[in-house]
Design a protein around this motif. Structure first.
Motif, mmCIF file in Angstrom:
data_model
loop_
_atom_site.group_PDB
_atom_site.id
_atom_site.type_symbol
_atom_site.label_atom_id
_atom_site.label_comp_id
_atom_site.label_asym_id
_atom_site.label_seq_id
_atom_site.Cartn_x
_atom_site.Cartn_y
_atom_site.Cartn_z
ATOM 1 N N GLN A 3 0.826 -1.196 0.000
ATOM 2 C CA GLN A 3 0.000 0.000 0.000
ATOM 3 C C GLN A 3 0.864 1.250 0.000
ATOM 4 O OE1 GLN A 3 -3.840 -0.429 2.407
ATOM 5 N NE2 GLN A 3 -2.381 -1.579 3.655
ATOM 6 N N ILE A 4 0.182 2.396 -0.190
ATOM 7 C CA ILE A 4 0.850 3.694 -0.171
ATOM 8 C C ILE A 4 0.302 4.505 0.990
ATOM 9 C CG2 ILE A 4 0.991 5.917 -1.385
ATOM 10 C CD1 ILE A 4 1.392 4.349 -3.954
ATOM 11 N N LEU A 5 1.197 5.159 1.701
ATOM 12 C CA LEU A 5 0.814 5.995 2.831
ATOM 13 C C LEU A 5 0.817 7.455 2.396
ATOM 14 C CD1 LEU A 5 0.285 6.386 5.887
ATOM 15 C CD2 LEU A 5 2.761 6.476 6.198
ATOM 16 N N VAL A 6 -0.323 8.136 2.570
ATOM 17 C CA VAL A 6 -0.437 9.549 2.224
ATOM 18 C C VAL A 6 -0.500 10.367 3.503
ATOM 19 C CG1 VAL A 6 -1.812 11.330 1.091
ATOM 20 C CG2 VAL A 6 -1.620 9.063 0.049
ATOM 21 N N ILE A 7 0.448 11.272 3.669
ATOM 22 C CA ILE A 7 0.396 12.216 4.776
ATOM 23 C C ILE A 7 -0.446 13.389 4.307
ATOM 24 C CG2 ILE A 7 1.726 13.701 6.318
ATOM 25 C CD1 ILE A 7 4.124 11.855 5.855
ATOM 26 N N ALA A 8 -1.671 13.470 4.811
ATOM 27 C CA ALA A 8 -2.603 14.492 4.359
ATOM 28 C C ALA A 8 -2.404 15.788 5.141
ATOM 29 C CB ALA A 8 -4.031 13.991 4.491
ATOM 30 N N GLY A 9 -3.033 16.858 4.642
ATOM 31 C CA GLY A 9 -2.899 18.153 5.299
ATOM 32 C C GLY A 9 -3.202 19.298 4.361
ATOM 33 N N THR A 10 -3.555 18.961 3.120
ATOM 34 C CA THR A 10 -3.915 19.961 2.121
ATOM 35 C C THR A 10 -5.128 19.460 1.348
ATOM 36 O OG1 THR A 10 -2.445 18.927 0.492
ATOM 37 C CG2 THR A 10 -1.521 20.731 1.801
ATOM 38 N N ALA A 11 -5.785 20.383 0.649
ATOM 39 C CA ALA A 11 -6.921 19.997 -0.193
ATOM 40 C C ALA A 11 -6.473 19.030 -1.281
ATOM 41 C CB ALA A 11 -7.552 21.241 -0.809
ATOM 42 N N GLU A 12 -5.255 19.226 -1.772
ATOM 43 C CA GLU A 12 -4.751 18.356 -2.823
ATOM 44 C C GLU A 12 -4.545 16.929 -2.341
ATOM 45 O OE1 GLU A 12 -3.293 22.551 -3.725
ATOM 46 O OE2 GLU A 12 -3.455 21.257 -1.964
ATOM 47 N N ALA A 13 -4.289 16.757 -1.054
ATOM 48 C CA ALA A 13 -4.127 15.406 -0.510
ATOM 49 C C ALA A 13 -5.383 14.580 -0.747
ATOM 50 C CB ALA A 13 -3.804 15.469 0.979
ATOM 51 N N THR A 14 -6.541 15.196 -0.551
ATOM 52 C CA THR A 14 -7.808 14.497 -0.789
ATOM 53 C C THR A 14 -7.935 14.095 -2.246
ATOM 54 O OG1 THR A 14 -8.840 15.803 0.971
ATOM 55 C CG2 THR A 14 -10.311 14.651 -0.544
ATOM 56 N N ASN A 15 -7.556 14.985 -3.154
ATOM 57 C CA ASN A 15 -7.610 14.670 -4.586
ATOM 58 C C ASN A 15 -6.671 13.515 -4.929
ATOM 59 O OD1 ASN A 15 -9.420 16.769 -4.985
ATOM 60 N ND2 ASN A 15 -7.841 18.242 -5.567
ATOM 61 N N VAL A 240 6.925 16.912 -6.624
ATOM 62 C CA VAL A 240 6.012 17.269 -7.709
ATOM 63 C C VAL A 240 5.145 18.431 -7.238
ATOM 64 C CG1 VAL A 240 5.972 14.908 -8.600
ATOM 65 C CG2 VAL A 240 4.185 15.658 -7.015
ATOM 66 N N THR A 241 4.557 19.145 -8.211
ATOM 67 C CA THR A 241 3.749 20.311 -7.861
ATOM 68 C C THR A 241 2.323 20.217 -8.395
ATOM 69 O OG1 THR A 241 4.576 21.487 -9.813
ATOM 70 C CG2 THR A 241 5.740 21.854 -7.734
ATOM 71 N N SER A 242 1.943 19.055 -8.893
ATOM 72 C CA SER A 242 0.562 18.877 -9.353
ATOM 73 C C SER A 242 0.090 17.471 -9.005
ATOM 74 C CB SER A 242 0.446 19.101 -10.863
ATOM 75 O OG SER A 242 1.016 18.017 -11.576
ATOM 76 N N VAL A 243 -1.223 17.335 -8.860
ATOM 77 C CA VAL A 243 -1.808 16.030 -8.562
ATOM 78 C C VAL A 243 -1.527 15.059 -9.698
ATOM 79 C CG1 VAL A 243 -3.989 14.812 -8.175
ATOM 80 C CG2 VAL A 243 -3.593 17.048 -7.105
ATOM 81 N N GLU A 244 -1.605 15.558 -10.914
ATOM 82 C CA GLU A 244 -1.381 14.706 -12.083
ATOM 83 C C GLU A 244 0.023 14.110 -12.088
ATOM 84 O OE1 GLU A 244 -2.682 17.751 -12.124
ATOM 85 O OE2 GLU A 244 -4.765 17.128 -12.494
ATOM 86 N N GLU A 245 1.015 14.929 -11.742
ATOM 87 C CA GLU A 245 2.391 14.435 -11.672
ATOM 88 C C GLU A 245 2.519 13.336 -10.629
ATOM 89 O OE1 GLU A 245 5.807 17.544 -12.236
ATOM 90 O OE2 GLU A 245 4.163 18.553 -11.207
ATOM 91 N N MET A 246 1.834 13.512 -9.507
ATOM 92 C CA MET A 246 1.915 12.517 -8.440
ATOM 93 C C MET A 246 1.311 11.191 -8.887
ATOM 94 S SD MET A 246 3.035 11.781 -5.491
ATOM 95 C CE MET A 246 3.392 13.328 -4.647
ATOM 96 N N ILE A 247 0.191 11.240 -9.582
ATOM 97 C CA ILE A 247 -0.444 10.007 -10.044
ATOM 98 C C ILE A 247 0.456 9.302 -11.054
ATOM 99 C CG2 ILE A 247 -2.471 9.014 -11.152
ATOM 100 C CD1 ILE A 247 -2.853 10.231 -8.301
ATOM 101 N N CYS A 248 1.109 10.060 -11.918
ATOM 102 C CA CYS A 248 2.055 9.462 -12.872
ATOM 103 C C CYS A 248 3.208 8.789 -12.139
ATOM 104 C CB CYS A 248 2.592 10.538 -13.817
ATOM 105 S SG CYS A 248 1.408 11.108 -15.054
#
Length: 265
Positions: A3-15, A240-248
């Motif tokens: 699995q992947i662990l996401v440290i949330a804390g921004t609106a983008e984390a939810t996305n 990375v600076t965009s959600v799309e980059e992170m998904i890639c």
């Protein structure tokens, strides 16, 4: 199952979390506050851990949940958790990736840039009138050094019981606590500044999606100067600076692990 662990804390984390789940990646999220947990609780197939993450806590989560990568989507100013995550990833030999919003490019003579909360305080000590702070509660005790702070300082805070209680214990006036979650449109920022009768606005360089531009524009409408605390510049691995980059980035990880016959999800 890895699995992947996401440290949330921004609106983008939810996305990021939602998009990872859409491509069938197993996700565990960490949040600091009850409010953060409430914002994620309706996402199906998401496991949430609430509380501050020490290196030991992070290491335990990695081992117990077969984590192969930490995505750090925490607030740009939450450098402690970011540094903890970097250290833990190195020790456990897993990948780390940092999502960080691009900085606000807005400039002007009315924007006083400082490097720390302490430097912001030094500037405030030279000014008269009421002060509106939109900095969160992390280092709020510093501003109790302002003369007559109980009356002059207004705090815009997250509507979280622990945060409000902390500020009240420090002596901040309850009527000066504005517990509301942003970001807001320019007009609401104008109304909040008027309510505070603010002579100066203090904010952090949280990036465009963090509401920084709307706050600055509101202050400009009212001819109020802005003290802006800049981010600490840290060179992160796999930034990375965009959600799309992170998904890639994650898809690349998926492909690599599939080649090794390990399922991610």
């Amino acid at each position: 199952m890895s699995q992947i662990l996401v440290i949330a804390g921004t609106a983008e984390a939810t996305n990021i979390i939602n998009k990872l789940l859409e491509i069938n990646v197993g996700v565990i999220a960490t949040v600091t506050t009850r409010l953060g947990s409430d914002l994620l609780k309706n996402i199906k197939r998401l496991h949430i851990y609430e509380g501050r993450m020490t290196q030991k806590n992070l290491s335990d989560l990695i081992i117990q949940n077969d984590i192969i990568c930490i995505i750090d989507a925490s607030n740009p100013f939450a450098t402690d958790i970011s540094q903890n995550a970097v250290s833990v990833c190195k020790k456990n030999k897993i990948l780390y990736s940092r999502f960080e919003r691009e900085e606000t490019l807005i400039q002007g003579e009315d924007i006083i840039r400082v490097k720390s909360h302490e430097e912001a305080l030094e500037r405030l000590l030279t000014l008269q009138g009421n002060i509106m702070l939109t900095l969160g509660s992390g280092k709020i005790d510093i501003f109790t050094k302002i003369p007559n702070y109980k009356e002059r300082v207004f705090l815009r805070l997250l509507p979280d019981g622990k945060v409000i209680s902390k500020c009240e214990k420090l002596g901040f006036n309850a009527k000066n606590l504005i517990a509301i979650k942003g970001p807001f449109a320019e007009e609401l920022n104008i109304q909040l500044l008027k309510y505070c009768n603010a002579s100066v606005l203090v904010t952090k360089e949280s990036g465009n999606t963090g509401g920084t531009i709307e706050k600055i524009n509101a202050a400009r409408v009212l001819n109020i100067p802005v003290i802006m605390i800049d981010r600490t510049q840290i060179e992160y691995e796999n930034k990375v600076t965009s959600v799309e980059e992170m998904i890639c980035f994650v898809k690349t990880i998926q492909s690599s692990y599939r080649n090794e016959n390990i399922e991610v999800g």
